[in-house]
Design a protein around this motif. Structure first.
Motif, PDB file in Angstrom:
ATOM      1  N   THR A 114      14.630 -14.321  36.526  1.00  0.00           N
ATOM      2  CA  THR A 114      15.130 -12.919  36.827  1.00  0.00           C
ATOM      3  C   THR A 114      16.468 -13.485  37.770  1.00  0.00           C
ATOM      4  O   THR A 114      16.321 -14.105  38.908  1.00  0.00           O
ATOM      5  N   ALA A 115      17.600 -12.727  37.555  1.00  0.00           N
ATOM      6  CA  ALA A 115      18.684 -13.124  38.134  1.00  0.00           C
ATOM      7  C   ALA A 115      19.116 -12.049  39.216  1.00  0.00           C
ATOM      8  O   ALA A 115      18.944 -11.050  39.081  1.00  0.00           O
ATOM      9  N   ALA A 116      19.696 -12.390  40.517  1.00  0.00           N
ATOM     10  CA  ALA A 116      20.251 -11.610  41.302  1.00  0.00           C
ATOM     11  C   ALA A 116      21.546 -12.176  41.947  1.00  0.00           C
ATOM     12  O   ALA A 116      21.623 -13.166  42.109  1.00  0.00           O
ATOM     13  N   ALA A 145      24.157  -7.759  31.556  1.00  0.00           N
ATOM     14  CA  ALA A 145      23.929  -6.909  30.219  1.00  0.00           C
ATOM     15  C   ALA A 145      22.481  -6.704  30.425  1.00  0.00           C
ATOM     16  O   ALA A 145      21.555  -7.211  29.692  1.00  0.00           O
ATOM     17  N   THR A 146      22.084  -6.046  31.605  1.00  0.00           N
ATOM     18  CA  THR A 146      20.694  -6.105  32.095  1.00  0.00           C
ATOM     19  C   THR A 146      20.201  -4.720  31.087  1.00  0.00           C
ATOM     20  O   THR A 146      18.761  -4.539  31.395  1.00  0.00           O
ATOM     21  N   GLY A 147      20.768  -4.111  30.498  1.00  0.00           N
ATOM     22  CA  GLY A 147      20.007  -2.920  29.477  1.00  0.00           C
ATOM     23  C   GLY A 147      19.619  -1.849  30.298  1.00  0.00           C
ATOM     24  O   GLY A 147      20.085  -1.249  31.242  1.00  0.00           O
ATOM     25  N   TYR A 186      15.718  11.042  19.524  1.00  0.00           N
ATOM     26  CA  TYR A 186      15.533  10.212  18.327  1.00  0.00           C
ATOM     27  C   TYR A 186      14.223   9.287  18.388  1.00  0.00           C
ATOM     28  O   TYR A 186      13.832   9.197  17.248  1.00  0.00           O
ATOM     29  N   ILE A 187      14.197   8.796  19.691  1.00  0.00           N
ATOM     30  CA  ILE A 187      12.931   7.943  19.629  1.00  0.00           C
ATOM     31  C   ILE A 187      11.568   8.547  19.474  1.00  0.00           C
ATOM     32  O   ILE A 187      10.922   8.103  18.588  1.00  0.00           O
ATOM     33  N   GLY A 188      11.640   9.824  20.127  1.00  0.00           N
ATOM     34  CA  GLY A 188      10.407  10.633  19.777  1.00  0.00           C
ATOM     35  C   GLY A 188       9.894  11.076  18.296  1.00  0.00           C
ATOM     36  O   GLY A 188       9.002  11.038  17.737  1.00  0.00           O
ATOM     37  N   PRO A 321      27.258   5.547  24.367  1.00  0.00           N
ATOM     38  CA  PRO A 321      25.809   5.627  23.893  1.00  0.00           C
ATOM     39  C   PRO A 321      25.052   4.273  24.212  1.00  0.00           C
ATOM     40  O   PRO A 321      25.489   3.290  23.822  1.00  0.00           O
ATOM     41  N   MET A 322      23.958   4.518  24.053  1.00  0.00           N
ATOM     42  CA  MET A 322      22.916   3.303  24.283  1.00  0.00           C
ATOM     43  C   MET A 322      22.582   2.872  23.011  1.00  0.00           C
ATOM     44  O   MET A 322      21.394   3.242  22.462  1.00  0.00           O
ATOM     45  N   LEU A 323      23.228   1.926  22.257  1.00  0.00           N
ATOM     46  CA  LEU A 323      22.944   1.372  21.037  1.00  0.00           C
ATOM     47  C   LEU A 323      23.249   0.031  20.901  1.00  0.00           C
ATOM     48  O   LEU A 323      24.236  -0.400  21.604  1.00  0.00           O
ATOM     49  N   ALA A 324      22.613  -0.757  20.117  1.00  0.00           N
ATOM     50  CA  ALA A 324      22.720  -2.152  19.995  1.00  0.00           C
ATOM     51  C   ALA A 324      24.093  -2.400  19.622  1.00  0.00           C
ATOM     52  O   ALA A 324      24.784  -3.587  19.937  1.00  0.00           O
ATOM     53  N   HIS A 325      24.697  -1.975  18.646  1.00  0.00           N
ATOM     54  CA  HIS A 325      25.922  -2.275  18.088  1.00  0.00           C
ATOM     55  C   HIS A 325      26.820  -1.932  19.171  1.00  0.00           C
ATOM     56  O   HIS A 325      28.074  -2.718  18.843  1.00  0.00           O
ATOM     57  N   LYS A 326      26.865  -1.069  19.693  1.00  0.00           N
ATOM     58  CA  LYS A 326      27.883  -0.465  20.859  1.00  0.00           C
ATOM     59  C   LYS A 326      27.604  -2.037  22.037  1.00  0.00           C
ATOM     60  O   LYS A 326      28.607  -2.240  22.403  1.00  0.00           O
ATOM     61  N   ALA A 327      26.593  -2.195  22.317  1.00  0.00           N
ATOM     62  CA  ALA A 327      26.535  -3.275  23.267  1.00  0.00           C
ATOM     63  C   ALA A 327      27.005  -4.604  22.814  1.00  0.00           C
ATOM     64  O   ALA A 327      27.799  -5.305  23.598  1.00  0.00           O
ATOM     65  N   SER A 328      26.737  -5.072  21.636  1.00  0.00           N
ATOM     66  CA  SER A 328      27.353  -6.099  20.944  1.00  0.00           C
ATOM     67  C   SER A 328      28.884  -6.117  20.901  1.00  0.00           C
ATOM     68  O   SER A 328      29.729  -7.083  21.443  1.00  0.00           O
TER      69      SER A 328
HETATM   70  P1  FAD Z   1      18.693  -4.549  26.451  1.00  0.00           P
HETATM   71  O1  FAD Z   1      18.636  -5.090  25.042  1.00  0.00           O
HETATM   72  O2  FAD Z   1      17.854  -3.967  26.995  1.00  0.00           O
HETATM   73  O3  FAD Z   1      18.556  -6.086  27.031  1.00  0.00           O
HETATM   74  C1  FAD Z   1      18.541  -6.578  28.402  1.00  0.00           C
HETATM   75  C2  FAD Z   1      17.866  -7.589  28.783  1.00  0.00           C
HETATM   76  O4  FAD Z   1      18.184  -7.941  30.156  1.00  0.00           O
HETATM   77  C3  FAD Z   1      16.423  -7.362  28.585  1.00  0.00           C
HETATM   78  O5  FAD Z   1      15.733  -8.686  27.862  1.00  0.00           O
HETATM   79  C4  FAD Z   1      16.040  -7.911  30.281  1.00  0.00           C
HETATM   80  O6  FAD Z   1      14.727  -8.371  30.095  1.00  0.00           O
HETATM   81  C5  FAD Z   1      17.057  -8.576  30.684  1.00  0.00           C
HETATM   82  N1  FAD Z   1      17.364  -8.465  31.987  1.00  0.00           N
HETATM   83  C6  FAD Z   1      17.285  -7.184  32.845  1.00  0.00           C
HETATM   84  N2  FAD Z   1      17.419  -7.519  34.095  1.00  0.00           N
HETATM   85  C7  FAD Z   1      17.581  -9.094  34.377  1.00  0.00           C
HETATM   86  C8  FAD Z   1      17.789  -9.794  35.403  1.00  0.00           C
HETATM   87  N3  FAD Z   1      18.146  -9.427  36.549  1.00  0.00           N
HETATM   88  N4  FAD Z   1      17.752 -10.986  35.163  1.00  0.00           N
HETATM   89  C9  FAD Z   1      17.479 -11.738  34.013  1.00  0.00           C
HETATM   90  N5  FAD Z   1      17.472 -10.805  32.666  1.00  0.00           N
HETATM   91  C10 FAD Z   1      17.645  -9.448  32.898  1.00  0.00           C
HETATM   92  N6  FAD Z   1      19.654   1.234  19.106  1.00  0.00           N
HETATM   93  C11 FAD Z   1      20.371   1.147  17.861  1.00  0.00           C
HETATM   94  O7  FAD Z   1      21.472   0.672  18.027  1.00  0.00           O
HETATM   95  N7  FAD Z   1      19.382   1.268  16.889  1.00  0.00           N
HETATM   96  C12 FAD Z   1      18.362   1.608  16.756  1.00  0.00           C
HETATM   97  O8  FAD Z   1      17.809   1.726  15.660  1.00  0.00           O
HETATM   98  C13 FAD Z   1      17.468   1.474  17.947  1.00  0.00           C
HETATM   99  N8  FAD Z   1      16.382   1.695  17.975  1.00  0.00           N
HETATM  100  C14 FAD Z   1      15.690   1.746  19.430  1.00  0.00           C
HETATM  101  C15 FAD Z   1      14.339   2.034  19.260  1.00  0.00           C
HETATM  102  C16 FAD Z   1      13.626   2.082  20.337  1.00  0.00           C
HETATM  103  C17 FAD Z   1      12.308   2.516  20.418  1.00  0.00           C
HETATM  104  C18 FAD Z   1      14.398   1.767  21.600  1.00  0.00           C
HETATM  105  C19 FAD Z   1      13.771   1.706  22.977  1.00  0.00           C
HETATM  106  C20 FAD Z   1      15.635   1.494  21.488  1.00  0.00           C
HETATM  107  C21 FAD Z   1      16.492   1.589  20.451  1.00  0.00           C
HETATM  108  N9  FAD Z   1      17.778   1.245  20.263  1.00  0.00           N
HETATM  109  C22 FAD Z   1      18.344   1.425  19.248  1.00  0.00           C
HETATM  110  C23 FAD Z   1      18.533   1.032  21.367  1.00  0.00           C
HETATM  111  C24 FAD Z   1      18.819  -0.530  21.792  1.00  0.00           C
HETATM  112  O9  FAD Z   1      17.611  -1.202  21.799  1.00  0.00           O
HETATM  113  C25 FAD Z   1      19.700  -0.730  23.063  1.00  0.00           C
HETATM  114  O10 FAD Z   1      20.643   0.008  22.734  1.00  0.00           O
HETATM  115  C26 FAD Z   1      19.753  -2.182  22.923  1.00  0.00           C
HETATM  116  O11 FAD Z   1      18.827  -3.002  23.263  1.00  0.00           O
HETATM  117  C27 FAD Z   1      20.915  -2.501  24.249  1.00  0.00           C
HETATM  118  O12 FAD Z   1      21.243  -3.628  24.391  1.00  0.00           O
HETATM  119  P2  FAD Z   1      21.591  -4.388  25.849  1.00  0.00           P
HETATM  120  O13 FAD Z   1      21.956  -5.956  25.517  1.00  0.00           O
HETATM  121  O14 FAD Z   1      22.714  -3.383  26.521  1.00  0.00           O
HETATM  122  O15 FAD Z   1      20.156  -4.332  26.666  1.00  0.00           O
END
Ligand code: FAD
Length: 470
Positions: A114-116, A145-147, A186-188, A321-328
């Motif tokens: 865990t990074a700080a 990119a802590t999500g 959407y998740i529900g 929007p909290m979406l994977a492809h936007k994150a990437s």
């Molecule tokens: P995350 O994927 O949340 O990754 C963040 C990472 O950071 C985690 O692994 C965490 O452990 C790590 N981290 C946090 N703090 C620290 C720290 N201090 N030090 C080290 N590591 C740390 N999106 C879509 O686009 N399509 C979908 O179909 C879709 N379906 C979903 C279904 C569900 C049930 C859920 C919950 C989400 C879904 N999403 C979907 C959303 C998608 O998962 C997120 O938008 C995406 O994962 C965001 O990526 P991220 O890299 O920002 O963060």
């Protein structure tokens, strides 16, 4: 003991924002360290996109087989939830292992912990449990990119046994007989439909008066009707207020309307899916004088930079929007800017998909949004009941709607409710991104018989010259 190393770029969090940023930074020749506290692949691969789609697909296979008597197919499939969970875990392991391999092959240094922030150019990494040591890494630039994590509501602390988050639901090894789902977002909705198909009696509790409030009524109603047909009950206008354990070890979930009317629902599990919130609390942002905004997100500019020139933020922690492809996509920008390139996040549109039955996928503007933005909207639709392919799939609920502007016919957006809508939307996303016109969609020869023809037909319909719809 403490080890101190140095790196050009440190990426905190190994989800689709962070791991993509790390790979791109390494590809650009920067010494790159990726720190992940939990599992590579983040929420998406471990307890979001991927496991949910694995469950959804299995539930669909079983449901389709069980309901194909009109086609002359008579089957009575039985889903072994333990085997399904093992298969899903295998898929997840393959992908997360792939992320780790890709990072290593690109020369990214991986550190688990865990990074700080310690100061503006140093992070401290705590490894696993107590006494497992600390490590500090000096960096030139950082990409946060802590999500995000699921939001809890009062009275419903996640315990991964009775009160499920989406993460717990996706780790299920049995199907509850009765499941209450709080939240019709959407998740529900994805998980209610899935558990209903897997055999649960599902009740969805939602304070608003419809499912999927982010979508137009004629879009969300297709999904609501289908969910009702699958046996999902809806309690609209009710908020979950608490729960009690019953004598037989089940739950009574209490709800309340805005007027204070109470109801109760019996369940084996309650899944709370009311939204996600950004994760910044582990980062000790004070040490670098950075503060999240009032919604908890790290504010960024179009270069993915925070208020600090050398600290970037990408993905869920950087906003909707909290979406994977936007994150990437943001991760790529951050890495390229960190490498000194003139990159910027300037996507015209970010597509979004809901993997319900049928799927919903949208891109760009709705008709109302186009009008609000000052366009004279021109709209064309193709109902799936007029699609040969939809008929052969016996899935005719839904439509493709294309929104354009009337002057030159530039495509502004689309709303698709259809099987594979999540795939179909890519064509319209490209059209919007390229500045294509209705003629481009209508004049492109599409394979027959496919659902993608409905995109062409909707464009033809907007032009007033559709062949298969009026
Ligand atoms: P995350 O994927 O949340 O990754 C963040 C990472 O950071 C985690 O692994 C965490 O452990 C790590 N981290 C946090 N703090 C620290 C720290 N201090 N030090 C080290 N590591 C740390 N999106 C879509 O686009 N399509 C979908 O179909 C879709 N379906 C979903 C279904 C569900 C049930 C859920 C919950 C989400 C879904 N999403 C979907 C959303 C998608 O998962 C997120 O938008 C995406 O994962 C965001 O990526 P991220 O890299 O920002 O963060």
């Amino acid at each position: 003991g403490d080890i101190t190393t140095g790196t050009d770029v440190v990426v905190i969090g190994g989800g689709p924002g962070g791991y993509v940023a790390a790979i791109r930074a390494a590809q650009r020749g920067l010494a790159t360290t990726l720190v992940e506290k939990d599992h590579y692949g983040g929420a998406c691969l471990n307890h979001g996109c991927i496991p949910s789609k694995a469950f959804i697909t299995a539930a669909d296979v079983a449901d389709e087989a069980a309901n194909a008597t009109a086609m002359g197919v008579h089957a009575d499939p039985e889903v072994d939830m333990g085997e399904l969970a093992a298969w899903k875990d295998g898929v997840v392991d393959r992908l997360t292992g792939g992320v780790e391999q890709l990072c290593e092959a690109n020369g990214v240094d991986l550190i688990e912990g865990t990074a700080a922030f310690e100061d503006e150019h140093t992070i401290r990494i705590a490894h696993g449990g107590e006494g497992q040591g600390m490590e500090t890494v000096a960096f030139e630039q950082a990409i946060v990119a802590t999500g995000s994590r699921p939001v809890e509501i009062p009275g419903f602390t996640f315990d991964d046994e009775r009160v499920w988050s989406s993460r717990d639901a996706l780790a299920a090894e049995t199907v509850p007989d009765d499941l209450v789902v709080v939240g019709a977002g959407y998740i529900g909705m994805e998980l209610s439909t899935t558990f209903a198909k897997l055999g649960a009696d599902v009740t969805v509790v939602e304070t608003l008066d419809d499912v999927l409030p982010a979508y137009e009524e004629d879009v969300s109603s297709v999904v609501r009707r289908r969910a009702s047909d699958l046996g999902v009950d809806f309690a609209f206008g009710e908020g979950a207020s608490g729960w009690e354990e019953t004598a037989d070890g089940r739950l009574t979930v209490r709800t309340e309307t805005a007027d204070g009317d109470e109801s109760t629902y019996e369940a084996d599990r309650v899944l709370v899916a009311v939204g996600r919130e950004p994760v910044t609390d582990t980062l000790e942002l004070d040490a670098i004088d950075l503060a999240p905004d009032e919604n908890g997100f790290l504010r960024t500019d179009d270069r993915a930079r925070t208020d600090l020139e050398h600290v970037f933020a990408v993905g869920d922690v950087a906003g909707e929007p909290m979406l994977a492809h936007k994150a990437s996509a943001e991760g790529i920008v951050a890495a390229e800017v960190a490498a000194g390139e003139n990159a910027a996040f300037d996507a015209r549109t970010i597509p979004a998909a809901v993997f319900t039955d049928p799927e919903i996928a949208t891109v760009g503007l709705t008709e109302a949004e186009a009008a609000d933005a000052g366009f004279d909207p021109l709209v064309g639709e193709m109902p799936l009941r007029a699609s040969g392919r939809a008929l052969t799939m016996d899935e005719t609920d839904g439509f493709v709607r294309i929104v354009a502007e009337a002057d030159a016919g530039f495509v502004l957006g689309a709303q698709i409710v259809a099987p594979e809508a999540s795939e179909l939307i890519a064509e319209v996303a490209l059209a919007v991104e390229m500045g294509a016109r209705l003629e481009d969609l209508a004049g492109t020869i599409h394979t027959h018989p496919t659902l993608s023809e409905a995109v062409m037909e909707a464009a033809e319909n907007a032009l007033g010259e559709a062949i298969h719809t009026l």
